[in-house]
Design a protein around this motif. Structure first.
Motif, PDB file in Angstrom:
ATOM      1  N   GLN A 163      41.630  18.649  44.027  1.00  0.00           N
ATOM      2  CA  GLN A 163      41.672  17.184  44.151  1.00  0.00           C
ATOM      3  C   GLN A 163      40.274  16.577  44.064  1.00  0.00           C
ATOM      4  O   GLN A 163      40.089  15.500  43.478  1.00  0.00           O
ATOM      5  CB  GLN A 163      42.331  16.794  45.465  1.00  0.00           C
ATOM      6  N   GLN A 164      39.295  17.265  44.603  1.00  0.00           N
ATOM      7  CA  GLN A 164      37.914  16.788  44.495  1.00  0.00           C
ATOM      8  C   GLN A 164      37.443  16.784  43.048  1.00  0.00           C
ATOM      9  O   GLN A 164      36.740  15.857  42.614  1.00  0.00           O
ATOM     10  CB  GLN A 164      36.985  17.649  45.354  1.00  0.00           C
ATOM     11  N   VAL A 165      37.834  17.790  42.286  1.00  0.00           N
ATOM     12  CA  VAL A 165      37.480  17.839  40.866  1.00  0.00           C
ATOM     13  C   VAL A 165      38.114  16.653  40.138  1.00  0.00           C
ATOM     14  O   VAL A 165      37.438  15.957  39.355  1.00  0.00           O
ATOM     15  CB  VAL A 165      37.938  19.170  40.227  1.00  0.00           C
ATOM     16  N   THR A 171      35.940   9.444  38.228  1.00  0.00           N
ATOM     17  CA  THR A 171      34.745   8.608  38.402  1.00  0.00           C
ATOM     18  C   THR A 171      33.836   8.689  37.181  1.00  0.00           C
ATOM     19  O   THR A 171      33.334   7.668  36.691  1.00  0.00           O
ATOM     20  CB  THR A 171      33.968   9.038  39.658  1.00  0.00           C
ATOM     21  N   GLU A 172      33.633   9.894  36.676  1.00  0.00           N
ATOM     22  CA  GLU A 172      32.690  10.094  35.577  1.00  0.00           C
ATOM     23  C   GLU A 172      33.304   9.814  34.210  1.00  0.00           C
ATOM     24  O   GLU A 172      32.588   9.482  33.262  1.00  0.00           O
ATOM     25  CB  GLU A 172      32.132  11.518  35.628  1.00  0.00           C
ATOM     26  N   TYR A 173      34.626   9.937  34.093  1.00  0.00           N
ATOM     27  CA  TYR A 173      35.307   9.720  32.814  1.00  0.00           C
ATOM     28  C   TYR A 173      36.501   8.788  33.016  1.00  0.00           C
ATOM     29  O   TYR A 173      37.657   9.208  32.856  1.00  0.00           O
ATOM     30  CB  TYR A 173      35.752  11.062  32.219  1.00  0.00           C
ATOM     31  N   ILE A 273      34.825  27.822  44.117  1.00  0.00           N
ATOM     32  CA  ILE A 273      33.741  27.291  43.283  1.00  0.00           C
ATOM     33  C   ILE A 273      33.534  25.822  43.618  1.00  0.00           C
ATOM     34  O   ILE A 273      34.499  25.056  43.739  1.00  0.00           O
ATOM     35  CB  ILE A 273      34.079  27.479  41.795  1.00  0.00           C
ATOM     36  N   ASP A 274      32.295  25.426  43.764  1.00  0.00           N
ATOM     37  CA  ASP A 274      31.961  24.053  44.133  1.00  0.00           C
ATOM     38  C   ASP A 274      32.514  23.056  43.110  1.00  0.00           C
ATOM     39  O   ASP A 274      32.249  23.184  41.920  1.00  0.00           O
ATOM     40  CB  ASP A 274      30.436  23.925  44.215  1.00  0.00           C
ATOM     41  N   PRO A 275      33.307  22.084  43.548  1.00  0.00           N
ATOM     42  CA  PRO A 275      33.896  21.117  42.611  1.00  0.00           C
ATOM     43  C   PRO A 275      32.867  20.400  41.744  1.00  0.00           C
ATOM     44  O   PRO A 275      33.118  20.165  40.558  1.00  0.00           O
ATOM     45  CB  PRO A 275      34.630  20.134  43.538  1.00  0.00           C
ATOM     46  N   GLN A 276      31.733  20.041  42.318  1.00  0.00           N
ATOM     47  CA  GLN A 276      30.711  19.366  41.521  1.00  0.00           C
ATOM     48  C   GLN A 276      30.179  20.275  40.425  1.00  0.00           C
ATOM     49  O   GLN A 276      29.912  19.831  39.307  1.00  0.00           O
ATOM     50  CB  GLN A 276      29.552  18.897  42.407  1.00  0.00           C
ATOM     51  N   ALA A 277      30.048  21.578  40.731  1.00  0.00           N
ATOM     52  CA  ALA A 277      29.600  22.534  39.720  1.00  0.00           C
ATOM     53  C   ALA A 277      30.605  22.633  38.585  1.00  0.00           C
ATOM     54  O   ALA A 277      30.221  22.781  37.406  1.00  0.00           O
ATOM     55  CB  ALA A 277      29.369  23.907  40.354  1.00  0.00           C
ATOM     56  N   VAL A 278      31.885  22.547  38.923  1.00  0.00           N
ATOM     57  CA  VAL A 278      32.938  22.588  37.897  1.00  0.00           C
ATOM     58  C   VAL A 278      32.836  21.378  36.981  1.00  0.00           C
ATOM     59  O   VAL A 278      32.867  21.501  35.748  1.00  0.00           O
ATOM     60  CB  VAL A 278      34.334  22.650  38.550  1.00  0.00           C
ATOM     61  N   ALA A 281      29.797  21.617  34.778  1.00  0.00           N
ATOM     62  CA  ALA A 281      29.995  22.576  33.682  1.00  0.00           C
ATOM     63  C   ALA A 281      30.829  21.945  32.573  1.00  0.00           C
ATOM     64  O   ALA A 281      30.552  22.155  31.380  1.00  0.00           O
ATOM     65  CB  ALA A 281      30.680  23.837  34.207  1.00  0.00           C
ATOM     66  N   TYR A 282      31.829  21.160  32.959  1.00  0.00           N
ATOM     67  CA  TYR A 282      32.650  20.468  31.953  1.00  0.00           C
ATOM     68  C   TYR A 282      31.807  19.450  31.191  1.00  0.00           C
ATOM     69  O   TYR A 282      31.899  19.348  29.963  1.00  0.00           O
ATOM     70  CB  TYR A 282      33.832  19.787  32.633  1.00  0.00           C
ATOM     71  N   THR A 283      30.980  18.709  31.902  1.00  0.00           N
ATOM     72  CA  THR A 283      30.105  17.720  31.270  1.00  0.00           C
ATOM     73  C   THR A 283      29.150  18.388  30.281  1.00  0.00           C
ATOM     74  O   THR A 283      28.916  17.885  29.179  1.00  0.00           O
ATOM     75  CB  THR A 283      29.300  16.956  32.340  1.00  0.00           C
ATOM     76  N   GLN A 284      28.619  19.535  30.666  1.00  0.00           N
ATOM     77  CA  GLN A 284      27.701  20.260  29.787  1.00  0.00           C
ATOM     78  C   GLN A 284      28.412  20.757  28.538  1.00  0.00           C
ATOM     79  O   GLN A 284      27.837  20.755  27.436  1.00  0.00           O
ATOM     80  CB  GLN A 284      27.078  21.427  30.547  1.00  0.00           C
ATOM     81  N   THR A 285      29.672  21.163  28.699  1.00  0.00           N
ATOM     82  CA  THR A 285      30.454  21.600  27.531  1.00  0.00           C
ATOM     83  C   THR A 285      30.634  20.445  26.558  1.00  0.00           C
ATOM     84  O   THR A 285      30.468  20.605  25.343  1.00  0.00           O
ATOM     85  CB  THR A 285      31.828  22.134  27.975  1.00  0.00           C
TER      86      THR A 285
END
Length: 301
Positions: A163-165, A171-173, A273-278, A281-285
């Motif tokens: 849910q955090q992800v 928020t970001e997209y 795995i930290d939700p922010q890290a997930v 990683a998606y943003t970097q992809t």
């Protein structure tokens, strides 16, 4: 020579097996037959003459007409030593040469219109992404009244972290719709639209998605077939055995490289795995412009 292959397991496992089919057909010098619980994984495959659902008896005359009937179980072979990719194991057991460029291929273009209709009926006409945080539940015999039970819950991403992800992605997209590609009796999330469509429709939908985030389940294998890059979170299984190099693979105890010394399939922290890290990683992809990779390769130990 007519060869029939008995292929068991879930959707992801059947999808992975499709990587081996061209070489099996070449070896037999004709298309092959499949006996399986998931015939849609082999529909319209040019190297498959017929796929038989396992509700049929094995002694069906069309199967008994085979020159050979082959069966293997990779999970009870050298694969169990942790040093082979699933596709590599199938190759060894069925006697064909393995190459990491052998990746799954599903044929679902006949479902393109159905996928588009579902998207449009849910008001999705712009960008969208797919998520799968749970799995391990067989659609065969599934009922919406069933309690959700996974045969390997240690692969799942915890619901509170998922849910955090979702919240962070919204928020970001804000202009990207998040489609939750899990069965209706699995956890739902605020900010995501549950898609109850057949899994083959999900595969077709993935082709035009911005990207995806998933666990080690069918979406991971769909990504190789659809040639769509995303983020895969790993728990009690090795990405060196089930994963693909075009994705960003993440584990609580690992960095970018698999470290066998840090892996314990029984460790309950594996999937934390930290939700922010997930999300990062998606943003970097997306930033790399690699959601449609040039090459898809199996990972190796």
């Amino acid at each position: 020579m007519l060869n029939t292959y008995v292929i068991e397991g879930g959707i992801g496992k059947c999808t992975a097996f499709t990587a081996v089919i061209p070489k099996l057909a070449e070896k037999a010098e004709e298309s092959i037959q499949i006996y399986t619980p998931y015939i849609d994984a082999f529909a319209f495959n040019p190297d498959v003459s017929m796929a038989y659902e396992q509700s049929l008896p094995l002694h069906d005359p069309r199967i008994m007409a085979s020159d050979n009937i082959y069966y293997c179980e990779p999970y009870k072979s050298n694969f169990a030593l942790g040093k082979q990719h699933l596709i590599e194991s199938y190759c060894e057991l069925f006697g064909v040469d393995y190459d990491p460029s052998m990746t799954p291929k599903l044929y679902t273009t006949h479902l393109r219109e159905r996928a588009t209709e579902w998207l449009e009926s849910n008001g999705i006409t712009g960008k969208y992404m797919l998520v799968q945080f749970t799995g391990g539940q067989a659609p065969v015999g599934w009922s919406p009244n069933n309690e959700y039970q996974s045969h390997n819950p240690a692969r799942n991403y915890p619901t509170y972290l998922a849910q955090q992800v979702i919240t962070q992605l919204r928020t970001e997209y804000p202009n990207v719709t998040i489609v939750d590609a899990t069965l209706p009796n699995e956890p739902s999330y605020a900010g995501a639209i549950k898609c109850p469509e057949h899994w083959a429709v999900i595969h077709e939908m993935l082709k035009n998605a911005e990207g995806f985030i998933s666990i080690d389940s069918c979406m991971n294998h769909f990504s190789a077939s659809a040639q769509k890059a995303g983020v895969v979170m790993w728990g009690s299984t090795r990405w060196t055995q089930f994963g693909y190099a075009h994705n960003t693979n993440m584990h609580f105890h690992m960095g970018d490289t698999w470290d066998e010394t840090k892996f314990n399939p029984e460790d309950p922290r594996n999937a934390l795995i930290d939700p922010q890290a997930v999300v990062d990683a998606y943003t970097q992809t997306l930033a790399k412009g690699q959601t449609t990779p040039d090459n898809v390769l199996c990972l190796s130990a």
